[in-house]
Design a protein around this motif. Structure first.
Motif, PDB file in Angstrom:
ATOM      1  N   VAL A  63       5.549 -10.110   7.409  1.00  0.00           N
ATOM      2  CA  VAL A  63       6.229 -10.100   5.688  1.00  0.00           C
ATOM      3  C   VAL A  63       7.030  -8.831   5.766  1.00  0.00           C
ATOM      4  CG1 VAL A  63       4.030  -9.722   4.382  1.00  0.00           C
ATOM      5  CG2 VAL A  63       5.995 -10.381   3.536  1.00  0.00           C
ATOM      6  N   ALA A  64       7.124  -8.645   5.411  1.00  0.00           N
ATOM      7  CA  ALA A  64       8.463  -7.375   5.498  1.00  0.00           C
ATOM      8  C   ALA A  64       8.565  -6.460   3.593  1.00  0.00           C
ATOM      9  CB  ALA A  64       9.845  -7.290   5.935  1.00  0.00           C
ATOM     10  N   SER A  65       7.995  -5.638   3.633  1.00  0.00           N
ATOM     11  CA  SER A  65       7.853  -5.124   2.142  1.00  0.00           C
ATOM     12  C   SER A  65       9.611  -5.401   1.224  1.00  0.00           C
ATOM     13  CB  SER A  65       7.458  -3.805   2.018  1.00  0.00           C
ATOM     14  OG  SER A  65       7.522  -3.446   0.387  1.00  0.00           O
ATOM     15  N   PRO A  66       9.535  -5.664   0.702  1.00  0.00           N
ATOM     16  CA  PRO A  66      10.929  -5.581   0.081  1.00  0.00           C
ATOM     17  C   PRO A  66      11.942  -4.094  -1.089  1.00  0.00           C
ATOM     18  CG  PRO A  66       9.448  -6.763  -1.998  1.00  0.00           C
ATOM     19  CD  PRO A  66       8.837  -6.762  -0.605  1.00  0.00           C
ATOM     20  N   LEU A  67      10.274  -3.439  -0.859  1.00  0.00           N
ATOM     21  CA  LEU A  67      10.879  -1.991  -1.683  1.00  0.00           C
ATOM     22  C   LEU A  67      11.410  -0.991   0.246  1.00  0.00           C
ATOM     23  CD1 LEU A  67       8.108  -1.581  -4.022  1.00  0.00           C
ATOM     24  CD2 LEU A  67      10.346  -1.981  -4.141  1.00  0.00           C
ATOM     25  N   LEU A  68      10.052  -1.173   0.718  1.00  0.00           N
ATOM     26  CA  LEU A  68      10.574   0.076   1.979  1.00  0.00           C
ATOM     27  C   LEU A  68      10.970  -0.498   3.547  1.00  0.00           C
ATOM     28  CD1 LEU A  68       7.763   3.137   0.576  1.00  0.00           C
ATOM     29  CD2 LEU A  68      10.144   2.871   0.098  1.00  0.00           C
ATOM     30  N   LYS A  69      10.202  -1.797   3.079  1.00  0.00           N
ATOM     31  CA  LYS A  69      10.619  -2.455   4.589  1.00  0.00           C
ATOM     32  C   LYS A  69       9.417  -2.596   5.804  1.00  0.00           C
ATOM     33  CE  LYS A  69      14.619  -3.483   2.515  1.00  0.00           C
ATOM     34  NZ  LYS A  69      14.462  -4.222   1.149  1.00  0.00           N
ATOM     35  N   PRO A 119       0.998  -1.311   0.167  1.00  0.00           N
ATOM     36  CA  PRO A 119       0.278  -0.240  -0.259  1.00  0.00           C
ATOM     37  C   PRO A 119       1.063   1.000  -0.129  1.00  0.00           C
ATOM     38  CG  PRO A 119      -0.263  -1.759   2.027  1.00  0.00           C
ATOM     39  CD  PRO A 119       0.674  -2.295   1.113  1.00  0.00           C
ATOM     40  N   PHE A 120       1.976   1.467   0.672  1.00  0.00           N
ATOM     41  CA  PHE A 120       2.837   2.713   0.487  1.00  0.00           C
ATOM     42  C   PHE A 120       3.687   2.723  -1.113  1.00  0.00           C
ATOM     43  CE2 PHE A 120       3.111   1.312   4.516  1.00  0.00           C
ATOM     44  CZ  PHE A 120       2.705   2.305   5.078  1.00  0.00           C
ATOM     45  N   THR A 121       3.534   1.948  -1.847  1.00  0.00           N
ATOM     46  CA  THR A 121       3.969   2.118  -3.521  1.00  0.00           C
ATOM     47  C   THR A 121       2.713   1.428  -4.375  1.00  0.00           C
ATOM     48  OG1 THR A 121       5.289  -0.146  -3.405  1.00  0.00           O
ATOM     49  CG2 THR A 121       7.014   1.464  -2.243  1.00  0.00           C
ATOM     50  N   GLY A 122       2.182   0.856  -4.146  1.00  0.00           N
ATOM     51  CA  GLY A 122       1.824   0.133  -5.253  1.00  0.00           C
ATOM     52  C   GLY A 122       2.210  -0.548  -6.214  1.00  0.00           C
ATOM     53  N   ALA A 123       3.059  -1.235  -5.963  1.00  0.00           N
ATOM     54  CA  ALA A 123       3.696  -2.703  -5.514  1.00  0.00           C
ATOM     55  C   ALA A 123       3.148  -3.669  -6.044  1.00  0.00           C
ATOM     56  CB  ALA A 123       5.098  -2.063  -6.268  1.00  0.00           C
ATOM     57  N   GLN A 124       3.411  -4.668  -6.775  1.00  0.00           N
ATOM     58  CA  GLN A 124       2.481  -6.072  -6.269  1.00  0.00           C
ATOM     59  C   GLN A 124       3.995  -7.095  -6.389  1.00  0.00           C
ATOM     60  OE1 GLN A 124      -0.460  -6.852  -6.350  1.00  0.00           O
ATOM     61  NE2 GLN A 124      -1.608  -4.954  -7.671  1.00  0.00           N
ATOM     62  N   VAL A 125       4.600  -6.585  -5.034  1.00  0.00           N
ATOM     63  CA  VAL A 125       5.969  -7.244  -4.566  1.00  0.00           C
ATOM     64  C   VAL A 125       5.360  -7.496  -2.856  1.00  0.00           C
ATOM     65  CG1 VAL A 125       6.997  -5.724  -5.552  1.00  0.00           C
ATOM     66  CG2 VAL A 125       6.471  -4.943  -3.669  1.00  0.00           C
ATOM     67  N   LEU A 126       4.540  -7.535  -2.104  1.00  0.00           N
ATOM     68  CA  LEU A 126       4.382  -8.738  -0.994  1.00  0.00           C
ATOM     69  C   LEU A 126       5.044 -10.107  -1.004  1.00  0.00           C
ATOM     70  CD1 LEU A 126       2.359  -6.479   1.170  1.00  0.00           C
ATOM     71  CD2 LEU A 126       4.536  -6.191   1.153  1.00  0.00           C
ATOM     72  N   SER A 127       4.670 -10.656  -2.305  1.00  0.00           N
ATOM     73  CA  SER A 127       5.161 -12.093  -1.967  1.00  0.00           C
ATOM     74  C   SER A 127       6.454 -12.190  -2.359  1.00  0.00           C
ATOM     75  CB  SER A 127       4.356 -13.043  -3.622  1.00  0.00           C
ATOM     76  OG  SER A 127       4.472 -12.223  -4.179  1.00  0.00           O
ATOM     77  N   ARG A 128       7.085 -11.089  -2.017  1.00  0.00           N
ATOM     78  CA  ARG A 128       8.834 -11.469  -2.750  1.00  0.00           C
ATOM     79  C   ARG A 128       9.444 -10.776  -1.660  1.00  0.00           C
ATOM     80  NH1 ARG A 128      10.440  -8.993  -8.672  1.00  0.00           N
ATOM     81  NH2 ARG A 128       8.538 -10.944  -9.670  1.00  0.00           N
TER      82      ARG A 128
END
Length: 109
Positions: free
Chosen positions: A77-83, A56-65
């Motif tokens: 789970v820690a987001s791979p982008l902004l943590k 929700p902070f970046t809009g990218a589909q990345v939480l699975s990573r």
């Protein structure tokens, strides 16, 4: 064969994959019937979780990573982008109480 299913809505279940395809500690993305994505995880204790894959902070589909961990006994789970960390059971962001992601019920059959 044991399969993992998730419920994208109140009245339906969909097959995601064979449970053996999930690597403990790593996630995978699943496409939902409405075009959204879910991030599906199995932790090292064998518990499975599914949350929205969209950060929700970046809009990218990345939480699975993201990286799995625990804080005060809560799996996240820690987001791979902004943590930012998201509780896998409630969807609440552990770093910003005003932000949540959708949590999907999961089961094995």
């Amino acid at each position: 064969m044991t399969t993992l299913e998730l419920s994208p809505s109140d009245d339906s279940w969909m097959t995601v994959c064979e449970e053996s395809r999930l690597t403990p500690g790593r996630g995978m993305a699943a496409l939902l019937p409405d075009g959204r994505q879910a991030a599906v995880f199995r932790d090292r204790a064998g518990r499975t979780y599914a949350i929205d894959n969209r950060d929700p902070f970046t809009g990218a589909q990345v939480l699975s990573r993201g990286l799995l961990g625990s804080a005060e006994g809560r799996p996240f789970v820690a987001s791979p982008l902004l943590k930012q960390r998201f509780d896998l059971e409630t969807g609440r962001c552990l770093d910003d109480d005003e932000v949540t992601v959708t949590v999907y019920p999961v089961r094995t059959v």
